[in-house]
Design a protein around this motif. Structure first.
Motif, PDB file in Angstrom:
ATOM      1  N   TYR A 110       0.828  -1.201   0.000  1.00 53.45           N
ATOM      2  CA  TYR A 110       0.000   0.000   0.000  1.00 53.45           C
ATOM      3  C   TYR A 110       0.865   1.254   0.000  1.00 53.45           C
ATOM      4  O   TYR A 110       0.543   2.254  -0.660  1.00 53.45           O
ATOM      5  N   GLU A 111       1.971   1.202   0.743  1.00 55.31           N
ATOM      6  CA  GLU A 111       2.910   2.315   0.725  1.00 55.31           C
ATOM      7  C   GLU A 111       3.541   2.446  -0.663  1.00 55.31           C
ATOM      8  O   GLU A 111       3.721   3.548  -1.186  1.00 55.31           O
ATOM      9  N   GLU A 112       3.845   1.321  -1.268  1.00 52.96           N
ATOM     10  CA  GLU A 112       4.397   1.304  -2.624  1.00 52.96           C
ATOM     11  C   GLU A 112       3.398   1.908  -3.616  1.00 52.96           C
ATOM     12  O   GLU A 112       3.763   2.739  -4.463  1.00 52.96           O
ATOM     13  N   ALA A 113       2.137   1.521  -3.498  1.00 52.15           N
ATOM     14  CA  ALA A 113       1.102   2.018  -4.412  1.00 52.15           C
ATOM     15  C   ALA A 113       0.927   3.520  -4.288  1.00 52.15           C
ATOM     16  O   ALA A 113       0.792   4.237  -5.284  1.00 52.15           O
ATOM     17  N   SER A 114       0.937   4.031  -3.059  1.00 52.28           N
ATOM     18  CA  SER A 114       0.777   5.464  -2.844  1.00 52.28           C
ATOM     19  C   SER A 114       1.939   6.241  -3.458  1.00 52.28           C
ATOM     20  O   SER A 114       1.741   7.282  -4.098  1.00 52.28           O
ATOM     21  N   TRP A 115       3.154   5.728  -3.288  1.00 50.49           N
ATOM     22  CA  TRP A 115       4.332   6.411  -3.843  1.00 50.49           C
ATOM     23  C   TRP A 115       4.284   6.420  -5.366  1.00 50.49           C
ATOM     24  O   TRP A 115       4.584   7.438  -6.003  1.00 50.49           O
ATOM     25  N   VAL A 116       3.909   5.289  -5.989  1.00 50.09           N
ATOM     26  CA  VAL A 116       3.842   5.216  -7.454  1.00 50.09           C
ATOM     27  C   VAL A 116       2.811   6.211  -7.986  1.00 50.09           C
ATOM     28  O   VAL A 116       3.067   6.943  -8.952  1.00 50.09           O
ATOM     29  N   ALA A 117       1.640   6.259  -7.354  1.00 48.57           N
ATOM     30  CA  ALA A 117       0.604   7.191  -7.808  1.00 48.57           C
ATOM     31  C   ALA A 117       1.086   8.639  -7.690  1.00 48.57           C
ATOM     32  O   ALA A 117       0.831   9.467  -8.578  1.00 48.57           O
ATOM     33  N   ASP A 118       1.796   8.935  -6.594  1.00 48.35           N
ATOM     34  CA  ASP A 118       2.358  10.284  -6.435  1.00 48.35           C
ATOM     35  C   ASP A 118       3.326  10.610  -7.566  1.00 48.35           C
ATOM     36  O   ASP A 118       3.292  11.709  -8.149  1.00 48.35           O
ATOM     37  N   ARG A 119       4.228   9.670  -7.870  1.00 48.88           N
ATOM     38  CA  ARG A 119       5.252   9.930  -8.876  1.00 48.88           C
ATOM     39  C   ARG A 119       4.637  10.031 -10.277  1.00 48.88           C
ATOM     40  O   ARG A 119       5.069  10.850 -11.095  1.00 48.88           O
ATOM     41  N   VAL A 120       3.631   9.201 -10.581  1.00 46.10           N
ATOM     42  CA  VAL A 120       2.939   9.279 -11.872  1.00 46.10           C
ATOM     43  C   VAL A 120       2.285  10.651 -12.024  1.00 46.10           C
ATOM     44  O   VAL A 120       2.394  11.305 -13.066  1.00 46.10           O
ATOM     45  N   LYS A 121       1.595  11.100 -10.968  1.00 45.26           N
ATOM     46  CA  LYS A 121       0.925  12.411 -11.005  1.00 45.26           C
ATOM     47  C   LYS A 121       1.948  13.536 -11.141  1.00 45.26           C
ATOM     48  O   LYS A 121       1.739  14.507 -11.887  1.00 45.26           O
ATOM     49  N   GLN A 122       3.063  13.427 -10.435  1.00 44.49           N
ATOM     50  CA  GLN A 122       4.098  14.450 -10.510  1.00 44.49           C
ATOM     51  C   GLN A 122       4.657  14.558 -11.929  1.00 44.49           C
ATOM     52  O   GLN A 122       4.817  15.661 -12.468  1.00 44.49           O
ATOM     53  N   ALA A 123       4.944  13.414 -12.547  1.00 45.25           N
ATOM     54  CA  ALA A 123       5.463  13.426 -13.922  1.00 45.25           C
ATOM     55  C   ALA A 123       4.435  14.025 -14.876  1.00 45.25           C
ATOM     56  O   ALA A 123       4.781  14.774 -15.802  1.00 45.25           O
ATOM     57  N   TYR A 124       3.158  13.709 -14.644  1.00 45.92           N
ATOM     58  CA  TYR A 124       2.096  14.273 -15.484  1.00 45.92           C
ATOM     59  C   TYR A 124       2.042  15.791 -15.344  1.00 45.92           C
ATOM     60  O   TYR A 124       1.936  16.520 -16.336  1.00 45.92           O
ATOM     61  N   ASP A 125       2.133  16.265 -14.102  1.00 50.42           N
ATOM     62  CA  ASP A 125       2.102  17.712 -13.860  1.00 50.42           C
ATOM     63  C   ASP A 125       3.293  18.413 -14.497  1.00 50.42           C
ATOM     64  O   ASP A 125       3.212  19.605 -14.843  1.00 50.42           O
ATOM     65  N   GLU A 126       4.395  17.684 -14.665  1.00 56.50           N
ATOM     66  CA  GLU A 126       5.598  18.258 -15.274  1.00 56.50           C
ATOM     67  C   GLU A 126       5.586  18.146 -16.796  1.00 56.50           C
ATOM     68  O   GLU A 126       6.574  18.510 -17.444  1.00 56.50           O
ATOM     69  N   GLY A 127       4.494  17.598 -17.359  1.00 56.30           N
ATOM     70  CA  GLY A 127       4.348  17.588 -18.810  1.00 56.30           C
ATOM     71  C   GLY A 127       4.446  16.241 -19.489  1.00 56.30           C
ATOM     72  O   GLY A 127       4.362  16.156 -20.718  1.00 56.30           O
ATOM     73  N   MET A 128       4.600  15.161 -18.724  1.00 57.33           N
ATOM     74  CA  MET A 128       4.699  13.834 -19.335  1.00 57.33           C
ATOM     75  C   MET A 128       3.317  13.192 -19.393  1.00 57.33           C
ATOM     76  O   MET A 128       2.647  13.037 -18.370  1.00 57.33           O
ATOM     77  N   GLU A 129       2.878  12.785 -20.584  1.00 55.52           N
ATOM     78  CA  GLU A 129       1.570  12.148 -20.734  1.00 55.52           C
ATOM     79  C   GLU A 129       1.507  10.847 -19.937  1.00 55.52           C
ATOM     80  O   GLU A 129       2.513  10.149 -19.775  1.00 55.52           O
ATOM     81  N   LEU A 130       0.322  10.517 -19.464  1.00 58.93           N
ATOM     82  CA  LEU A 130       0.147   9.268 -18.723  1.00 58.93           C
ATOM     83  C   LEU A 130       0.551   8.064 -19.567  1.00 58.93           C
ATOM     84  O   LEU A 130       1.136   7.097 -19.063  1.00 58.93           O
ATOM     85  N   SER A 131       0.235   8.112 -20.861  1.00 57.14           N
ATOM     86  CA  SER A 131       0.505   6.963 -21.733  1.00 57.14           C
ATOM     87  C   SER A 131       1.991   6.756 -21.989  1.00 57.14           C
ATOM     88  O   SER A 131       2.378   5.742 -22.562  1.00 57.14           O
ATOM     89  N   HIS A 132       2.825   7.718 -21.572  1.00 62.81           N
ATOM     90  CA  HIS A 132       4.275   7.563 -21.694  1.00 62.81           C
ATOM     91  C   HIS A 132       4.877   6.954 -20.430  1.00 62.81           C
ATOM     92  O   HIS A 132       6.090   6.851 -20.312  1.00 62.81           O
ATOM     93  N   GLN A 133       3.994   6.532 -19.510  1.00 58.18           N
ATOM     94  CA  GLN A 133       4.435   5.905 -18.270  1.00 58.18           C
ATOM     95  C   GLN A 133       3.798   4.520 -18.171  1.00 58.18           C
ATOM     96  O   GLN A 133       2.688   4.303 -18.653  1.00 58.18           O
ATOM     97  N   CYS A 134       4.513   3.616 -17.538  1.00 58.39           N
ATOM     98  CA  CYS A 134       4.003   2.235 -17.462  1.00 58.39           C
ATOM     99  C   CYS A 134       4.384   1.605 -16.130  1.00 58.39           C
ATOM    100  O   CYS A 134       5.492   1.815 -15.619  1.00 58.39           O
ATOM    101  N   ILE A 135       3.456   0.838 -15.581  1.00 61.76           N
ATOM    102  CA  ILE A 135       3.709   0.027 -14.391  1.00 61.76           C
ATOM    103  C   ILE A 135       3.780  -1.428 -14.851  1.00 61.76           C
ATOM    104  O   ILE A 135       2.800  -1.971 -15.374  1.00 61.76           O
ATOM    105  N   LEU A 136       4.935  -2.037 -14.697  1.00 64.31           N
ATOM    106  CA  LEU A 136       5.143  -3.419 -15.133  1.00 64.31           C
ATOM    107  C   LEU A 136       5.091  -4.363 -13.933  1.00 64.31           C
ATOM    108  O   LEU A 136       5.517  -4.005 -12.827  1.00 64.31           O
ATOM    109  N   PHE A 137       4.616  -5.582 -14.176  1.00 63.26           N
ATOM    110  CA  PHE A 137       4.514  -6.562 -13.102  1.00 63.26           C
ATOM    111  C   PHE A 137       4.607  -7.962 -13.679  1.00 63.26           C
ATOM    112  O   PHE A 137       4.306  -8.196 -14.853  1.00 63.26           O
ATOM    113  N   ARG A 138       5.013  -8.893 -12.830  1.00 66.98           N
ATOM    114  CA  ARG A 138       5.125 -10.299 -13.241  1.00 66.98           C
ATOM    115  C   ARG A 138       3.777 -10.993 -13.211  1.00 66.98           C
ATOM    116  O   ARG A 138       3.436 -11.740 -14.114  1.00 66.98           O
ATOM    117  N   SER A 139       2.997 -10.751 -12.145  1.00 64.56           N
ATOM    118  CA  SER A 139       1.701 -11.421 -11.971  1.00 64.56           C
ATOM    119  C   SER A 139       0.641 -10.403 -11.598  1.00 64.56           C
ATOM    120  O   SER A 139       0.901  -9.478 -10.801  1.00 64.56           O
TER     121      SER A 139
END
Length: 696
Positions: free
Chosen positions: A357-386
């Motif tokens: 849950y702490e990991e999820a909150s940090w990722v959402a923060d960083r995704v939003k921060q990058a978006y606010d700085e001009g990076m489109e959401l579709s230029h970001q990706c969360i990868l996972f094994r399962s």
């Protein structure tokens, strides 16, 4: 005039030949200017066997594009070149690009192994005693046919629990694609099904007989039949002579049969070039074998091995992580990726969190921060094994109204309403398709399984669709299903007379619409959009058979989706590593880099499977262009028990960790991020009391 007169000699040279020589020289210079040294070496290697080891992001698509062009420019007949890929779209794109330089390249034949097999089997159908109108099952059809065969064998009549139809399909498919005995598949992948070995063997024989009688092939049969065709010396000679130059893309993803097919096609002339990356062989669950690319030099002695190591995607610090993972692999071709991009983005990050849950909150923060700085959401990706490890991050993204798309889901052609329409269309091409008839008949009001079986027996004795309409459907004029059969007879008769695939499809959809409304009363309008999309697709085909083959072999991913307007652009991507291969994003977050997830706990006692998990990690890190974040959470739960997670063994090595900037994420402040972590709530009795107390 003297023949030695130099002016006379120039006059006797045809003007078009001079133009062609000049054009050829210009094209050669253009090709050379577009490629680096190793790419150019691969492109100009016209004859003999060539293995191109293409590291991640090394421009292999450009190599194939310009090699097609170079072959044509040096006099090879375009129609004698075959390019085999894993999607028809990729083959068409590479050929189209080559044709942009020289229109003759449009005559090069390109497609998937399965589409090529379909073409050859239509041409040589008499070899197998089949009509060239045979039907190709999609996966759902194959599962249903297996289920029918299992029922006929009485597999479901006994008290013991039996494997589901999809599981039986996987077992039979894996045994065929890996070319191993069913016993081995059960022992390695499905040990709990060992007790059903004899029944599954009998089912395979029954299923094979069923397909032959119905003049149907499934997806795997296309390769099997082609391999059998090529094993015949005469037909192999004819096909090999037809295609003097063979190219195969993504060779590391081929299965045993595809490896054999490649060998047979090029055995005589040896003009074969395969492109692939042994370090990205990650699809063994589909039957792919790492051994095809590793053993290629043994099957084609004297082959040239050309390595593409210049990476056009990532920064060098990201590639340093990939190279370190490569160095730790046991079975590989040695290579070292070098970044063409020279900017330094700093080391990728390895970040530790207390829990998911702490990991999820940090990722959402960083995704939003990058978006606010001009990076489109579709230029970001969360990868996972399962997929199961994404539940906290999906909940956090939903809570913050950050739109996201998860790669995967139900395919357009797999939806029930589309399959209903397709079943009707199949009858125009192959009226002996029992599976299609069964689905069509069960849609008629008043017809159940017993009546359908009775009608199927009568249909099996008829010669063609006209006689079925006349002698079977017209004879059942009484009973609760008489009107339904009469409607079916009329739509099939009208469809027989229709000339185009679009007209046939339009007629069937008109007939099916009342059934659609009754069967899917809650969302029939949304489903009708899918049928409208199918009708539009059918309008692009002259041949109904070609439409059905394409839908079975390479169906569209989805029909009409229900998108909602948001303040955002295209959504953030959540993807399994398997689905991300061949793609790239500016920012990549690799979550769940822990033992038991990556590598999966199911692979830790299997050396080959464990090596593939290591290749999965390599694929994941090389998807990133600018920023890579490798994330680990310490606390977890396994079967309700609290556990302490260990960093993935593939990352927990000195050379990999030295390439990463390690740090611990600051703890989430108390009360911050509502919904990030479950809050203690009500017990059942307390909840009941609270709810009742809240009601008036």
């Amino acid at each position: 005039m003297r023949l030695s007169d130099p002016h006379m000699a120039r006059e006797t040279t045809p003007f078009c030949a001079i133009l062609n020589q000049g054009r050829s020289y210009q094209m050669k210079e253009e090709i050379r200017s577009q490629l680096n040294d190793r790419q150019y070496e691969a492109v100009t290697a016209n004859d003999g066997p060539v293995l191109v080891i293409a590291g991640a992001g090394s421009g292999k698509t450009r190599v194939i594009e310009f090699r097609v062009l170079h072959l044509v420019e040096t006099g090879v007949n375009p129609a004698s070149i075959i390019l085999l890929t894993f999607t028809r779209r990729s083959a068409q794109q590479m050929i189209s690009r080559a044709a942009g330089h020289d229109p003759r390249c449009q005559s090069v034949e390109g497609g998937t192994f399965h589409s090529f097999a379909n073409k050859m089997l239509r041409r040589y159908s008499d070899f197998f005693g089949l009509p060239n109108t045979f039907t190709v099952y999609d996966e759902a059809d194959a599962e249903e046919a297996i289920h029918r065969c299992a029922a006929q064998l009485g597999l479901y009549a006994k008290e013991k629990r039996r494997p589901r139809k999809d599981m039986l399909r996987k077992i039979l498919s894996m045994a065929l694609n890996k070319e191993v005995a069913i016993e081995e598949i059960l022992q390695k992948y499905y040990p709990t099904f060992d007790q059903y070995l004899d029944e599954i063997k009998a089912l395979r024989e029954k299923y094979t007989e069923y397909k032959i009688a119905s003049q149907c092939l499934d997806y795997d049969d296309l390769l099997l039949y082609l391999k059998i065709l090529l094993e015949n010396e005469e037909t192999r000679g004819r096909i090999s002579e037809r295609y003097s130059h063979v190219m195969v893309d993504e060779f590391q993803d081929t299965n045993v049969m595809q490896g054999d097919i490649t060998y047979y096609l090029a055995e005589k002339h040896r003009n074969v070039l395969v492109v692939g990356d042994d370090a990205q062989s990650i699809y063994s669950f589909r039957g792919a074998t790492h051994q095809n690319i590793m053993q290629f030099p043994d099957r084609f002695p004297g082959c040239r091995i050309i390595k593409l190591e210049d990476n056009y995607r990532s920064t060098q610090p990201i590639l340093d992580v990939g190279n370190a993972i490569l160095d730790n692999m046991e079975h590989r071709y040695e290579k070292c990726l070098r970044a063409v991009r020279k900017e330094d983005s700093g080391k990728p990050h390895l970040i530790y969190f207390r829990d998911a849950y702490e990991e999820a909150s940090w990722v959402a923060d960083r995704v939003k921060q990058a978006y606010d700085e001009g990076m489109e959401l579709s230029h970001q990706c969360i990868l996972f094994r399962s997929a199961y490890i994404t539940i906290p991050i999906q909940a956090e993204l939903a809570r913050r109204n950050i739109p996201y798309a998860v790669y995967g889901g139900l395919k357009f052609y797999e939806t029930a309403h589309v399959k209903d329409v397709i079943a009707h269309l199949k009858l125009f091409v192959n009226p002996r398709d029992e599976l299609a008839w069964n689905r069509v008949l069960l849609l008629v009001s008043g017809i159940g399984p017993k009546t359908a079986e009775k009608l199927l027996n009568e249909i099996a004795r008829s010669a063609d669709l006209d006689s079925i309409c006349r002698d079977v459907l017209s004879r059942h004029g009484e009973g609760g299903y008489a009107d339904g059969l009469d409607r079916l007879r009329k739509v099939l008769s009208r469809g027989q007379a229709a000339l185009s695939a679009g007209e046939k499809c339009h007629g069937v959809i008109d007939y099916y619409e009342p059934i659609l409304k009754e069967k899917f009363d809650l969302d029939w309008q949304l489903r009708k959009n899918d049928l409208d999309a199918l009708e539009q697709i059918s309008g692009r085909y002259e041949s109904l058979r070609d439409l059905l083959v394409d839908l079975a072999i390479e169906p569209p991913e989805r029909g009409v989706k229900d998108f909602h307007d948001t303040i955002w652009e295209r959504p953030l991507i959540l993807s399994t590593i398997h689905s991300a291969k061949g793609l790239e994003w500016r920012n990549v977050f690799l979550i769940g880099a822990i033992d038991g997830v990556l590598p999966s706990s199911y692979t830790t006692h299997d050396k080959e499977a464990l090596e593939e998990e290591q290749r999965l990690l390599y694929v994941a890190v090389t998807r990133a262009r600018d920023r890579l974040y490798v994330l680990v959470h310490h606390e977890g739960r396994n079967n309700g028990i609290h556990t302490f997670n260990r960093l993935s063994r593939f990352i927990d090595t000195a050379n990999v960790r030295s390439c990463l900037d390690e740090r611990y994420a600051p703890p989430t402040p108390a009360g911050a991020g509502p919904g990030a972590r479950p809050v203690a709530g009500y017990e059942k009795s307390q909840l009941l009391k609270k709810l009742l107390g809240s009601m008036k």
